[in-house]
Design a protein around this motif. Structure first.
Motif, mmCIF file in Angstrom:
data_model
loop_
_atom_site.group_PDB
_atom_site.id
_atom_site.type_symbol
_atom_site.label_atom_id
_atom_site.label_comp_id
_atom_site.label_asym_id
_atom_site.label_seq_id
_atom_site.Cartn_x
_atom_site.Cartn_y
_atom_site.Cartn_z
ATOM 1 N N ARG A 184 26.437 24.630 38.122
ATOM 2 C CA ARG A 184 27.137 24.452 39.400
ATOM 3 C C ARG A 184 27.614 25.792 39.971
ATOM 4 N NH1 ARG A 184 25.474 19.958 38.466
ATOM 5 N NH2 ARG A 184 26.476 17.960 38.981
ATOM 6 N N GLN A 185 26.767 26.810 39.916
ATOM 7 C CA GLN A 185 27.117 28.122 40.454
ATOM 8 C C GLN A 185 26.191 28.497 41.597
ATOM 9 O OE1 GLN A 185 27.287 31.095 37.375
ATOM 10 N NE2 GLN A 185 29.239 30.344 36.565
ATOM 11 N N ARG A 186 26.751 29.213 42.576
ATOM 12 C CA ARG A 186 25.958 29.688 43.696
ATOM 13 C C ARG A 186 25.012 30.799 43.240
ATOM 14 N NH1 ARG A 186 26.134 25.706 47.290
ATOM 15 N NH2 ARG A 186 28.246 25.197 47.939
ATOM 16 N N THR A 187 23.785 30.742 43.733
ATOM 17 C CA THR A 187 22.789 31.753 43.381
ATOM 18 C C THR A 187 22.658 32.824 44.464
ATOM 19 O OG1 THR A 187 21.026 30.421 44.376
ATOM 20 C CG2 THR A 187 21.475 30.081 42.038
ATOM 21 N N GLN A 188 23.362 32.626 45.602
ATOM 22 C CA GLN A 188 23.291 33.556 46.707
ATOM 23 C C GLN A 188 24.686 33.777 47.297
ATOM 24 O OE1 GLN A 188 20.333 34.971 47.763
ATOM 25 N NE2 GLN A 188 19.282 33.878 46.109
ATOM 26 N N THR A 189 24.798 34.857 48.076
ATOM 27 C CA THR A 189 25.976 35.086 48.910
ATOM 28 C C THR A 189 25.598 34.750 50.338
ATOM 29 O OG1 THR A 189 26.884 36.819 47.493
ATOM 30 C CG2 THR A 189 27.631 36.781 49.784
ATOM 31 N N ALA A 190 26.337 33.825 50.952
ATOM 32 C CA ALA A 190 26.036 33.371 52.313
ATOM 33 C C ALA A 190 27.079 33.954 53.265
ATOM 34 C CB ALA A 190 26.049 31.851 52.379
ATOM 35 N N ARG A 191 26.603 34.756 54.242
ATOM 36 C CA ARG A 191 27.491 35.395 55.208
ATOM 37 C C ARG A 191 27.072 35.007 56.630
ATOM 38 N NH1 ARG A 191 30.667 39.876 54.574
ATOM 39 N NH2 ARG A 191 29.633 40.316 52.575
ATOM 40 N N ALA A 192 28.058 34.781 57.493
ATOM 41 C CA ALA A 192 27.786 34.424 58.882
ATOM 42 C C ALA A 192 27.395 35.669 59.673
ATOM 43 C CB ALA A 192 29.011 33.771 59.500
#
Length: 247
Positions: A184-192
Motif C-alpha cells: 500500500r505504498q505510492r510508487t510515484q510522486t504526483a505534482r500538480a
C-alpha cells in the motif's frame, strides 16, 4: 294409533330436532369468520416480513439483498397498516423508496461496468461515487513511499508523475497501482502542473464497490495492466535512448 302413542312420538322427535340444531350451531361456530381470516393474513404478512429481514443477513451480494429488503418493506407496510402499528408503517414507508433507489443505482452501475469492460476503459460511471478535491499549481498530491489510500480522477488540469516523467490529463484515473499493491505504498510522486480539479475515492469505498460487483474489479485489473504495460514501454524506450549508438 291412540293418543298415548302420538304423544310419545312427538316427545322422541323433540330431542332429535334439538340435537340437529345444536350440531348446526356448532358447525357454524367452527367456521372462520371474515375478520379471523383477515387476522390470519396479517399475521402471515408479519412472519413473512421477519423472515425476509433474516434472509438479508445471510446474503453476500447487494442486488439480492436489496430485493429482499424491498419485499420486506412491502410486507411490513401491510402488517403495520392492518394491525395499526403506525411506527412500523412509517419506518418501512420511508425505507421502501430508499431501497428501491439503491437497487436501481447498483443495476445501472453493473450495466455501465459491463459496457466499459467490453468496449473501452471509460471512467464516467465512477464519478457519482467520488468526492471533490482541488490543488494549486505546484502542490504535491502524494510522494513516493506515502501510504496509498485513495484513487484519483482528473476533472481538469495536469498532474505530473515525476519518477517516470509522465503527465496525466483530464479524464485520467491514477493511484490504483499503489492502492492494489501489497505494501500500500505510492510508487510515484504526483505534482500538480496547473490548478487541478480532482475526484477521489477511498480504499474502503472502492473495496466495497468491488465486493458488490466483481465486474468492477475486472475493470481495474484491465486498467492496471494497461498502465503497467505503458510504464514498461516508457522505461524500455528510455533505456534504449540512453544506450550509446553502435559504431
Amino acid at each position: 294409533m291412540n293418543c298415548y302413542d302420538i304423544d310419545s312420538l312427538q316427545l322422541n322427535r323433540q330431542p332429535a330436532a334439538e340435537a340437529g340444531a345444536c350440531g348446526a350451531s356448532a358447525a357454524e361456530d367452527n367456521e372462520p369468520t371474515g375478520a379471523e381470516e383477515l387476522m390470519n393474513w396479517i399475521e402471515a404478512a408479519g412472519y413473512l416480513a421477519s423472515a425476509l429481514v433474516l434472509a438479508t443477513f445471510c446474503m453476500k451480494t447487494m442486488i439480492p439483498l436489496r430485493c429482499a429488503a424491498v419485499c420486506s418493506n412491502v410486507a411490513f407496510i401491510v402488517y403495520g397498516f392492518y394491525d395499526h402499528l403506525y411506527p412500523v408503517l412509517v419506518l418501512h414507508a420511508i425505507l421502501l423508496p430508499l431501497n428501491v433507489w439503491r437497487a436501481v443505482q447498483m443495476l445501472r452501475l453493473i450495466k455501465l461496468v459491463e459496457a466499459a469492460s467490453k468496449r473501452d476503459l471509460s471512467t464516467g460511471w465512477l464519478k457519482p461515487f467520488m468526492k471533490d478535491a482541488r490543488l494549486k499549481a505546484g502542490e504535491v498530491l502524494f510522494s513516493k513511499g506515502d501510504h496509498a489510500d485513495r484513487l484519483y480522477m482528473i476533472i481538469s488540469g495536469d498532474i505530473h508523475l515525476e519518477q517516470i516523467d509522465l503527465t496525466l490529463r483530464e479524464g485520467e484515473l491514477f493511484g490504483e497501482i499503489g492502492l492494489f499493491s501489497a505494501d500500500r505504498q505510492r510508487t510515484q510522486t504526483a505534482r500538480a502542473l496547473t490548478d487541478v480539479h480532482l475526484l477521489w475515492l477511498s480504499e474502503g469505498e472502492l473495496a466495497q464497490i468491488c465486493y458488490q460487483n466483481p465486474g468492477i474489479a475486472f475493470y481495474f485489473l484491465k486498467l492496471t495492466t494497461n498502465r503497467l504495460l505503458a510504464n514498461a514501454s516508457y522505461f524500455r524506450a528510455g533505456t534504449q535512448a540512453a544506450l550509446p549508438a553502435s559504431s
